[in-house]
Design a protein around this motif. Sequence first.
Motif, mmCIF file in Angstrom:
data_model
loop_
_atom_site.group_PDB
_atom_site.id
_atom_site.type_symbol
_atom_site.label_atom_id
_atom_site.label_comp_id
_atom_site.label_asym_id
_atom_site.label_seq_id
_atom_site.Cartn_x
_atom_site.Cartn_y
_atom_site.Cartn_z
ATOM 1 N N TYR A 110 0.832 -1.198 0.000
ATOM 2 C CA TYR A 110 0.000 0.000 0.000
ATOM 3 C C TYR A 110 0.871 1.255 0.000
ATOM 4 O O TYR A 110 1.718 1.434 0.876
ATOM 5 N N LEU A 111 0.638 2.125 -0.987
ATOM 6 C CA LEU A 111 1.348 3.395 -1.077
ATOM 7 C C LEU A 111 0.321 4.507 -1.214
ATOM 8 O O LEU A 111 -0.450 4.537 -2.179
ATOM 9 N N ARG A 112 0.307 5.412 -0.235
ATOM 10 C CA ARG A 112 -0.675 6.494 -0.219
ATOM 11 C C ARG A 112 0.027 7.838 -0.093
ATOM 12 O O ARG A 112 0.653 8.141 0.912
ATOM 13 N N LEU A 113 -0.099 8.633 -1.151
ATOM 14 C CA LEU A 113 0.479 9.978 -1.194
ATOM 15 C C LEU A 113 -0.604 11.005 -1.490
ATOM 16 O O LEU A 113 -0.301 12.114 -1.923
ATOM 17 N N ASN A 114 -1.869 10.635 -1.292
ATOM 18 C CA ASN A 114 -2.973 11.497 -1.694
ATOM 19 C C ASN A 114 -3.039 12.791 -0.883
ATOM 20 O O ASN A 114 -2.662 12.844 0.283
ATOM 21 N N GLY A 115 -3.514 13.835 -1.573
ATOM 22 C CA GLY A 115 -3.714 15.120 -0.933
ATOM 23 C C GLY A 115 -2.485 16.002 -0.882
ATOM 24 O O GLY A 115 -2.529 17.088 -0.299
ATOM 25 N N LEU A 116 -1.402 15.576 -1.480
ATOM 26 C CA LEU A 116 -0.171 16.357 -1.464
ATOM 27 C C LEU A 116 -0.046 17.119 -2.782
ATOM 28 O O LEU A 116 0.590 16.671 -3.731
ATOM 29 N N THR A 117 -0.673 18.284 -2.859
ATOM 30 C CA THR A 117 -0.656 19.063 -4.097
ATOM 31 C C THR A 117 0.742 19.564 -4.436
ATOM 32 O O THR A 117 1.002 19.969 -5.569
ATOM 33 N N THR A 118 1.632 19.539 -3.470
ATOM 34 C CA THR A 118 3.000 20.003 -3.703
ATOM 35 C C THR A 118 3.888 18.914 -4.289
ATOM 36 O O THR A 118 5.051 19.170 -4.612
ATOM 37 N N ILE A 119 3.375 17.693 -4.430
ATOM 38 C CA ILE A 119 4.125 16.636 -5.089
ATOM 39 C C ILE A 119 3.947 16.771 -6.599
ATOM 40 O O ILE A 119 2.819 16.846 -7.085
ATOM 41 N N ASN A 120 5.039 16.805 -7.330
ATOM 42 C CA ASN A 120 4.966 17.011 -8.779
ATOM 43 C C ASN A 120 5.876 16.006 -9.492
ATOM 44 O O ASN A 120 6.244 14.984 -8.946
ATOM 45 N N GLY A 121 6.230 16.348 -10.710
ATOM 46 C CA GLY A 121 7.042 15.433 -11.512
ATOM 47 C C GLY A 121 6.165 14.508 -12.326
ATOM 48 O O GLY A 121 4.932 14.503 -12.200
ATOM 49 N N THR A 122 6.787 13.716 -13.180
ATOM 50 C CA THR A 122 6.034 12.803 -14.033
ATOM 51 C C THR A 122 5.715 11.501 -13.303
ATOM 52 O O THR A 122 6.387 11.136 -12.329
ATOM 53 N N PHE A 123 4.685 10.814 -13.795
ATOM 54 C CA PHE A 123 4.269 9.556 -13.189
ATOM 55 C C PHE A 123 5.415 8.547 -13.270
ATOM 56 O O PHE A 123 5.913 8.241 -14.360
ATOM 57 N N PRO A 124 5.852 8.017 -12.127
ATOM 58 C CA PRO A 124 6.972 7.058 -12.152
ATOM 59 C C PRO A 124 6.539 5.723 -12.761
ATOM 60 O O PRO A 124 5.715 5.017 -12.195
ATOM 61 N N THR A 125 7.091 5.388 -13.886
ATOM 62 C CA THR A 125 6.698 4.134 -14.543
ATOM 63 C C THR A 125 7.096 2.915 -13.730
ATOM 64 O O THR A 125 6.517 1.840 -13.907
ATOM 65 N N PHE A 126 8.049 3.078 -12.811
ATOM 66 C CA PHE A 126 8.461 1.915 -12.020
ATOM 67 C C PHE A 126 7.359 1.436 -11.081
ATOM 68 O O PHE A 126 7.420 0.321 -10.562
ATOM 69 N N PHE A 127 6.326 2.258 -10.866
ATOM 70 C CA PHE A 127 5.194 1.795 -10.064
ATOM 71 C C PHE A 127 4.509 0.592 -10.710
ATOM 72 O O PHE A 127 3.910 -0.233 -10.014
ATOM 73 N N LEU A 128 4.569 0.526 -12.043
ATOM 74 C CA LEU A 128 3.809 -0.494 -12.761
ATOM 75 C C LEU A 128 4.690 -1.454 -13.553
ATOM 76 O O LEU A 128 4.176 -2.209 -14.375
ATOM 77 N N ASN A 129 5.989 -1.446 -13.297
ATOM 78 C CA ASN A 129 6.838 -2.340 -14.099
ATOM 79 C C ASN A 129 6.975 -3.738 -13.510
ATOM 80 O O ASN A 129 7.583 -4.618 -14.113
ATOM 81 N N GLY A 130 6.395 -3.940 -12.312
ATOM 82 C CA GLY A 130 6.403 -5.265 -11.720
ATOM 83 C C GLY A 130 7.710 -5.644 -11.064
ATOM 84 O O GLY A 130 7.797 -6.671 -10.389
ATOM 85 N N THR A 131 8.742 -4.833 -11.236
ATOM 86 C CA THR A 131 10.045 -5.122 -10.658
ATOM 87 C C THR A 131 10.242 -4.392 -9.334
ATOM 88 O O THR A 131 10.665 -4.988 -8.339
ATOM 89 N N ALA A 132 9.934 -3.100 -9.328
ATOM 90 C CA ALA A 132 10.126 -2.303 -8.122
ATOM 91 C C ALA A 132 9.137 -2.692 -7.022
ATOM 92 O O ALA A 132 9.503 -2.805 -5.851
ATOM 93 N N TYR A 133 7.860 -2.898 -7.411
ATOM 94 C CA TYR A 133 6.816 -3.204 -6.432
ATOM 95 C C TYR A 133 5.990 -4.406 -6.887
ATOM 96 O O TYR A 133 4.821 -4.268 -7.259
ATOM 97 N N PRO A 134 6.549 -5.585 -6.846
ATOM 98 C CA PRO A 134 5.840 -6.757 -7.377
ATOM 99 C C PRO A 134 4.624 -7.175 -6.569
ATOM 100 O O PRO A 134 3.818 -7.969 -7.040
ATOM 101 N N GLN A 135 4.464 -6.633 -5.347
ATOM 102 C CA GLN A 135 3.332 -7.001 -4.514
ATOM 103 C C GLN A 135 2.356 -5.846 -4.287
ATOM 104 O O GLN A 135 1.468 -5.927 -3.435
#
Length: 244
Positions: free
Chosen positions: A126-151
């Motif tokens: 579980y990763l929750r960063l909601n409500g942080l309007t000051t967080i920017n940058g591009t969507f990290p593709t490693f979230f969905l590559n199955g290697t960084a977070y396989p579970q």
Amino acid sequence: MFAHMMRVAAVLVTIFLLAGLSVAEPVAEAIDVKVLTSLYQKYNAVVSKDWWWMPPDCRWYGVECNGKDARTYVSKFSFGGNWKIKGPIPYEIMFFYKIWALDFAGTSLAGPIPEQWASGMQNLNYLRLNGLTTINGTFPTFFLNGTAYPQLKELTLSDTSISGELPLAVPYETIAPLERISLRGTRITGSMPDVFCRLNIGIDVSNTDLSGCIPDCYQQLVSQNKFTFSNTKLTWCLPPSPFK
């Protein structure tokens, strides 16, 4: 007086770590203690009165641990919606190798998600960063590559300033554990990958800049109230005309 006490506490942290003294349980694994110490030095003044004892252990506010005896690891870390927490997102979190839940929602952390997060945290559910309007940058593709977070089961980035496109070529097998993803209120652009509807998961992309054609497989998610895309430029794909 308070500032003096904090300086003394910080010195004691260093002494304990260098001397390798044993302390009463619950004590986190050595690498986790170092991470907690780093976070202490950055945020203690605004986190909680429960962060004063040294060296760091599993009784600190927002810290939960799993394990027995000498093999005890930080399994959950949360700043508990403390809006006073400011500064960059701490890259050190990546060294919590056994962590399964991370919650920074409701803080004032800013900047992009650290690239270092692409390594470590293999057990994160579980990763929750909601409500942080000051967080920017591009969507990290490693979230969905199955290697960084396989579970990974839940990814919540709603109401942040994250932008960029979602990766379209996401193999089903790499994100099979995923159960929920929320990008509501972000600046995400591009179109919807069809892999999400194959997973039959909960998806919220409302109030984003997504556009284009929604794959027909999402119809099933809509019927189950699992897919929300209001206030976007997404439209349903039309079937091919029989007259062409």
